[in-house]
Structure formats: structure tokens, C-alpha cells
Write a protein that holds these residues in place. Sequence first.
Motif: not given
Length: 431
Positions: A357, A360-361, A389, A391-394
Motif C-alpha cells: 500500500e 495515495n496517488g 483504485d 486511492n491509487d495506492s494498491s
Amino acid sequence: MTPYAQRSTEELKALKDQLEKKYNEIKAQGLSFNMSRGKPSPAQLDISEGLLSAVSTTEDCFAADGTDCRNYGEPVGIYEARKLMGDMMGIPAENVIVYGNASLQIMFDTVARSFTHGVCGSTPWCKLDKVKFLCPVPGYDRHFAVTEFFGVEMINVPMTPEGPDMDMVEKLVSEDEAVKGIWCVPKYSNPQGITYSDETVRRFANLKPAAEDFRIFWDNAYVVHHLYDDESKQDQLLNIFEECEKAGNPDMVYEFASTSKISFAGAGIAAVGASKKNIDFIKKYLGFQTIGHDKLNQLRHVKFFKDFNGIKEQMKKHAALLRPNFETVENALERDLGGLEIGSWDMPRGGYFIHFESLNGCANEIVKMAKEAGLVMTEAGATYPYHKDPNDSSIRIAPSMSTPQELEKASEIFTLCVRIASINKLLAERA
């Protein structure tokens, strides 16, 4: 190490210059690594070599009840294969149907059948205005691809350390008749490696759905896929089939499993376990679909493994090959990113993935940079429905296909990209 967020802008800019210099040096080397899919390595496939000779003569081709496995028939599978898969899933053989090599195909067929002919006499889903599925996220991209193919509306349900957010699941299932199913990977989940707690399993079994044709799609893909032989380091999963019976909801669950990462990934056997009512309904459909799956392959697996204990011994061999890979990646993440507070990661005790994770971004940028440096990762966003996604974090990391030596270098590329992308985000926020 001092967290990046606590460092001055000047420090971050100087560090960025150093890291980008190193990144460009790596790019110039023309390296090639792949951590994109959870495929068994050649060494893992080699430990199933005995399958190739398990059936080699005419005399070998007969099931215990005398069925000639070279011929048509037995669309539900030979009994000993049903028992082998049932023992692995914790389901009686009578409640198991053995198909071909892929559980994903069974899941696809199950959704397709629900659209064309309904579920045990209910209205076919194709005649409904709306069909919805709950999707624990992050989750398995191929699950989401199946329901997206059929035009199902997918609803994100956050994962917790105990499994899906059951407050949300219970509310949505009980209030909305359009919610027809939920995707689950209950043990060593894809990609986080989470195993559902006993309470979560019991809450699933005691759901009170508004839709009579609601089903739990329990994809127990990693039911025996431990990374450690010591049982104290293995996750245990409550038997959903038994819990549903106790709760008076025996028809609410389909359980799926296969030997795809136990024997040959492309030539294993797959099965579905369900209540008698569900099994009888599936049998009617099978009668039109096939005259029988590959019974010789089913027989090969029975002769090779003999019983469930044989499967467990096989998985110890897999664990011995996989464990160094996982530990290599985990050690690299801790060494290069520990204390920087620019990402977090899971330390799974089984399964095939490590979930990262990012801030974010940053996920898309990290994956893009890694690819340009020679490391192919699973597409950012793939662990969410529609590849979105929020949060663009995974980021999903698959360590199985490479050697520990290769993973050491691949992990260096990955952590380098994480650090650069994180600094870029922090500097952009300050600007």
C-alpha cells in the motif's frame, strides 16, 4: 530512518537526485524481471512430475467402481476424485462436483447459469433490471472480470484484518434484493494474505439476504497453501459449509477449489462444493454441457496424491520453494522502506502474494517506473473492480516465478521506484 515527511524540502530534493541517478543506471542495464502473476515456478511444477506416469497402462485406467475413465460418462467426476477434493475443502464427496482444470471456469459457468436459468428456480438474472455483486477490496482481478463481463454492478467492500467489513456486507445484503452474490477468497486472500476470522465466517453463514437467490462465492483457492510447516504459523479457517448448515442456510454458499497451484497449474482438477439442492440444480445444467470431464486426469491425481495427506505433503514441498522468495521480498521492503512511512505491506503466512500500500496517488507511477526499469508488476488498480483504485495506492507483488537472487534485484528496483514516487508526491504537495 527518518520518515520522508519529516525531512526538509532541500533534503528531499538532494535525495531525489541521488535516487534518480541510481534509477537511470539500472534502466541502462536492460534488466528483465516479472512479479505480475501468481504462477508457480518451473521448480514447483517439477515436483508433480509423478503425475505424468501415474496412469500409463490400460489397467491403470479404471476407477475404483470399475468406471473406464477413457470413455464417456460421470459428468460429476469419479467418486475418488470427488472425495479427494471434498476432503481438502471439508465437504462430503456427495456434495462435490469435479470439473476440468480451472475453478475460474466453474465460477464463470455458475454466474452464466444464474443469468440464463436463475438459481434453483429463481428468476433468471438476465430478466432483472439490476444485478449487483459485493466485491471485497483489494481483491482478485479475475473475479471482478467475470462479473464485469456479465454487466453486473460491482460494489466495493473494504477488507479488514478480519476479512470483509461485515457491517457493510450485512446491511447491503439484507436491504437490497438486487445484491445476488459476493466474491470471497477466505484464506490467504488475494492479494493481502488475510484469512477470515471465525466471527466473520459465522456472520457470513448467518446472513439474512433480501434475495432468495443470493449466493456466497467462496473461492478457497489457497486452502492448503501455507508458507510454513509449523502449524502455529499457519492460518486456520472455519468451515463455511458446516457453519451455513448450522445457521439453517445450507444453500447460500458455493465453495470452489482446485489443484492449480498444487499439481500442474494448467492441468490440475477443479471442483465446486455445495448443498444437495444446489448440486442437483448444477447436475441438470451439466447434462447439457458435457458428457464428462477428463476422468483420466482425475484418476491421475488420485493415484498420485492417494489422499488428502498426500496433498498436504506436496504442499510442504511447495512451501520450501516459495518461502525463501517471500522472505527475500519482505526483507528488502523492511531494509529499504522501513521507518520511511511511505508505504505499508503485509507479511502473509500463505497464499501467493504480498500486498503493498503506497502513499495515495503513487501506485500507477510506481508500477510505470518499475516497468521502464525492467520490472513488470500487476497493473495498478487491478485489485479493484473496473481497475479503479480510488486511492491509487494498491500494488500486488507476486514473488513465485523468480529465484531469490532475481527477487533481490527486482525488489531493489521496486523499492527505488517507491522512494522516488513518494518524494515526488511530497514535493508536489509542498509546492
